[in-house]
Structures are given as C-alpha cells and as structure tokens.
Design a protein around this motif. Structure first.
Motif: not given
Length: 144
Positions: A64-82
């Motif tokens: 669950l924790i590793s899946g949550g971390m991976f999902l958080a990284s996918l959410v960060l993909e939506v942000l403008p790239q910096s």
C-alpha cells in the motif's frame, strides 16, 4: 474381470457393561484417555496466528505504501515540469520500487523471528542464512 476385495476387521471400542468399571482382568479400573492440555495448544495456535498476522500486515503495508508513492509520482506528472518536480517524481518512484523490493525481506525477517520463538531452529537458521546472503550481496555490489 474379477475384483479382489480385501476385508479387514475394524477395532470397535466396547464399553464395559453397566456397573463394571474395571479392566478385563479385574486388576485396575478403566479410565478415559487424558487429553493434551488445551490451554497450551491454544497458546501455540495463538502465537502462530499472531505471527501470520504480522506477516500479512508487513506485506499489505509495504504494497500500500509503495503503491501510494507511485500514485503520488503520477499525480506530480500533472504539474508543470520543473527541476524540483522532476526530482520529486524520480525520488518517489525509486522509493516505491525500493520499498516494494524490501517488503519480502522484512517478511523473511519476521518469519524467521517467529519460527525462532516457536522453537523451530532449523528454519530460523535458514531465514538468518538467507538474510545474511542478501546482506552480503547488497554490500558487495555497492561501491562507495
């Protein structure tokens, strides 16, 4: 075709007649078999179940924790790239992969401990040996 059937006599326990509570030769009274203490058996079963619950919690928690971390990284993909976003995404994904790989190792450590507590030393030593080989492999593969 002739079929061969083997007939065996089954031993059927026979209760003594009413009022007769002695052995066949009359020397000693018949007694019911003594059961193994139920409290000790229940305690052993309880410890085994507790160990299995710990293993389940470790595996579920790691997934669950590793899946949550991976999902958080996918959410960060939506942000403008910096630079900061890219570093965060990379860190989250590497952390998720590392945690997912370390979860079975933690399970092995808990299983070895529980086996040792139950007195099954051979399997506890197997777990320690495997953990030692993993530690050696990781330490020899990393160069500072």
């Amino acid at each position: 075709m002739a079929e061969h059937l083997e007939v065996r006599e089954a031993a059927v326990p026979v209760a003594p007649p009413q009022g007769e509570g002695t052995a066949l030769d009359g020397s000693e009274p018949l007694r019911a078999p003594v059961a193994v203490p139920a409290a000790r058996a229940q305690k052993r079963i309880g410890r085994a179940a507790a160990g299995e619950r710990w293993i389940v919690r470790i595996l579920q928690g790691g997934a669950l924790i590793s899946g949550g971390m991976f999902l958080a990284s996918l959410v960060l993909e939506v942000l403008p790239q910096s630079q900061d976003v890219a570093v965060s995404i990379d860190t989250l994904r590497k952390g998720a992969a590392s945690l997912l790989l370390m979860t079975p190792v933690a399970r092995l450590a808990v299983a070895g401990t529980m086996l040792g507590l139950r007195g099954e030393w051979r399997y506890a030593l197997y777990a320690v040996g495997i953990l030692g080989m993993l530690a050696f492999a990781v330490s020899s593969g990393m160069h500072a």
